[in-house]
Design an enzyme around this catalytic site. Sequence first.
Site, PDB file in Angstrom:
ATOM      1  N   GLY A  20      31.066 -48.878  26.675  1.00 14.75           N
ATOM      2  CA  GLY A  20      30.770 -47.640  25.986  1.00 14.75           C
ATOM      3  C   GLY A  20      30.119 -46.681  26.967  1.00 14.75           C
ATOM      4  CB  CYS A  21      30.776 -43.142  27.826  1.00 14.32           C
ATOM      5  SG  CYS A  21      30.690 -42.392  26.182  1.00 14.32           S
ATOM      6  CG  ASN A  22      26.625 -42.225  24.812  1.00 14.51           C
ATOM      7  OD1 ASN A  22      26.523 -41.232  25.523  1.00 14.51           O
ATOM      8  ND2 ASN A  22      27.222 -42.193  23.628  1.00 14.51           N
TER       9      ASN A  22
ATOM     10  CB  THR B 218      25.043 -43.405  30.811  1.00 13.66           C
ATOM     11  OG1 THR B 218      26.413 -43.003  30.794  1.00 13.66           O
ATOM     12  CG2 THR B 218      24.232 -42.360  31.551  1.00 13.66           C
TER      13      THR B 218
END
Length: 348
Positions: A149-151, A154
């Site tokens: 998942g991108c969040n 990060t």
Amino acid sequence: MTYSVAVSGASGYAGGEILRLLSAHPDIEIRTVTAHSNAGQPLVRHQPHLRSLAHLELQDTTPEVLAGHDIVVLALPHGQSGQFTDALADTPLVIDAGADHRLTDSAEWDRFYGGDFHEAWTYGVPELPVHGGTQRERLVGASRIAAPGCNASTVALSLAPGVAAGVIDASDIVTVLAVGPSGAGKSLKTNLLASEILGSANPYAVGGTHRHIPEIRQSLVAAGAVGDVRISFTPVLVPMSRGILATTTAPIAPGVSDAEIRAAWLDAYGDETFVQVLDEGEFPRTADVLGANTALLGLAIDRPANRVVIVAALDNLVKGTAGAAVQSMNIALGLPEGRALTVNGVAP
């Protein structure tokens, strides 16, 4: 060797970005693209920027269409990839860009997603510190990969070096993320219309409800977090089509010096190509990573508050999803890790 690839969900944002990257990959032949409601239409009707793939037509997303390729990439909405797992048992490499194979804890899946739980696959964040090394070693030769998942990736990349080195306390993490609406996918939603988001910033999934929270906790436990991993996670939708700027803070562990804190991140990422720590006093902008497979991190030590502050910027569609998938694919296949990927963004 040239590997044949099928990409499902090819009319969406994640699928389109995977296709953009793979179209420049010298070892890949994009043979098949599939969709659901858009099946039967030319790919370029939905991805008009992919001119080199104008010859492809979107086919139905079925096991029969996806089978028979060396690599299948599933860029489907959450909860839809798992149905293909058994049907693609003979496919040498399957990469899931959705959430279906990220979580190891079925209770967490039930709480944040619901529906059928599927086993976790090898997590596709190569640089992530884990016990005894990095996630990269686990990806070598992998046949099933869960893109992140991108969040989640990060925040995990922001914190994992400090957790692994024991210089921060993972029981009191606070993160606020400015995110572009492309992370929500291409489906028509009123709150994502330009008239709704231009000139505005809108928080969502407030109060511990965002689905990426268990994924972050899982990564930090893998990095060596001891005790409870508690995260206050607040994403804010901002009017930029792509990008994430995450500001994350955590308490400094007792007796840790400033030099030890900065060394934790430099030791973790000093030799990495796609995760870079900026010089002291410098902080990243989302504009500097658009189109790149790069995560840029700025680090500050706030002694009056006794907290470390990490500011991370990345392109949610590249390093956050598609780039991570291609990078992990390269590692799994024994290809140069950076093939078809770039550290250079697009400006202005």
